[in-house]
Design an enzyme around this catalytic site. Structure first.
Site: not given
Length: 350
Positions: A169-171, A173, A268
């Site tokens: 998952i994104d940094k 998130t 997003r």
């Protein structure tokens, strides 16, 4: 710490995964550890006429074709117990056996970084990743990542591709990730992701009023001009997001999303596409949209929320060894909880 719950009930029909992961083949059996690998795979007629080096690369996707060719030549990878050349043509009924001592698969260094481990056994770890932690080392992020932390906590993960990670998952998130602790578990989890049988739910807060839930089925690809962004564009990869409304405010909505596919930035991008960007998103919503007449508390909260309001709150999977259905939950982090509480008091619906 979140508590794991196991259940014999089936997951909802619309299961999804976060990222595209490598395909995995059926019929794997092994008694492997993270150091010495012992795998078998029974071919069927679908592999008839294909070269053994090509077939082995399809069967064991975590290893490169060149590495598998090397193991064929060295006698670590056998066909019906015999050594064969990489150009051997399969008859479609062979038994492949791979016996090899694994080398380190990552050059990343272990670092003593605390981990919020929701669940752990000999095969998997479920981690609640904090905001701000990069999952995998990359350009500009060679240290301080989740991989570095995993390598310190479980050194044998160095012998697994991506240190056992099967998704990310994104940094900025927060939330749940599952990590494999041996190759058999990595194969199993990768297969579950590919088959969309890993269940993941995200909580998020968006701008504007969403009346009801729905599905966004729009292709996503890299933005043609701004290479940091992804975008809904013709010719992109299939992307499907299911969402439902959980809580309404005057100018915002809290929703939950499930991904049928797992493209980069999918939630997003899809929510932005329908006109409801995520609060705090520095890439897709870089300017704060302040409601008219906002209180000082709401103003301070929105301006101080510097990351996308997105949290991986629930994770469901089938345990690689036991076959047990498992479900994990991660509470909202402090900043997300504070944001929602302020919206409830300062932006409550009429």
């Amino acid at each position: 710490m979140s508590q794991a719950q196991s259940s014999n009930s089936n997951f909802p029909e619309t299961d999804f995964n976060l990222l595209e992961d490598s395909e995995d083949a059926d019929n794997h059996t092994s008694d492997s550890t993270a150091t010495r690998l012992s795998l078998q795979f029974q071919l069927d007629e679908s592999y008839l006429g294909q070269r053994i080096d090509q077939v082995s690369a399809l069967v064991w996707t975590d290893f490169s074709r060149e590495k598998l060719k090397q193991w064929l030549k060295e006698g670590h990878l056998l066909v019906n117990g015999n050594t064969v050349k990489p150009k051997y043509k399969c008859e479609g009924n062979e038994l492949l056996t791979l016996e090899v001592e694994l080398e380190a698969q990552t050059r990343s260094l272990p670092e003593d970084i605390p981990l919020n481990i929701v669940y752990e056994d000999d095969d998997i770890m479920v981690i609640n990743k904090p905001v701000g932690m990069v999952v995998h080392p990359g350009a500009g992020n060679s240290s301080g990542t989740l991989v570095n932390a995993i390598l310190h906590h479980y050194p044998k993960s160095a012998e697994l591709t991506r240190a056992g990670l099967v998704h990310r998952i994104d940094k900025d998130t927060s939330g749940l990730l599952v990590v494999a602790k041996n190759l058999e578990s990595q194969f199993s989890l990768s297969k579950q992701l590919a088959k969309k049988s890993v269940y993941r739910v995200y909580d998020l807060v968006v701008y504007g009023n969403i009346i009801a839930g729905g599905t966004i089925d729009e292709p996503i690809k890299r933005h043609p001009v701004d290479r940091v962004k992804m975008a809904v564009l013709p010719g992109g990869k299939e992307a499907v997001t299911h969402y439902n409304v959980k809580e309404r405010f005057q100018n915002f909505t809290r929703i939950q999303a499930r991904l049928e596919t797992g493209r980069t930035h999918q939630i997003r991008v899809h929510l932005m596409y329908i006109g409801h960007g995520l609060v705090g998103d520095p890439v897709y919503m870089p300017r704060v949209r302040m409601p008219a007449g906002a209180s000082q508390l709401l103003d301070d909260t929105l301006r101080g929320f510097k990351r996308q309001a997105l949290h991986a709150v629930q994770l469901g999977l089938v345990h690689p060894r036991t076959g047990e259905d498992m479900m994990f939950d991660a509470p909202w982090p402090e900043d997300f909880n504070h944001l929602v509480e302020v919206l409830r008091t300062e932006n409550k619906a009429y």
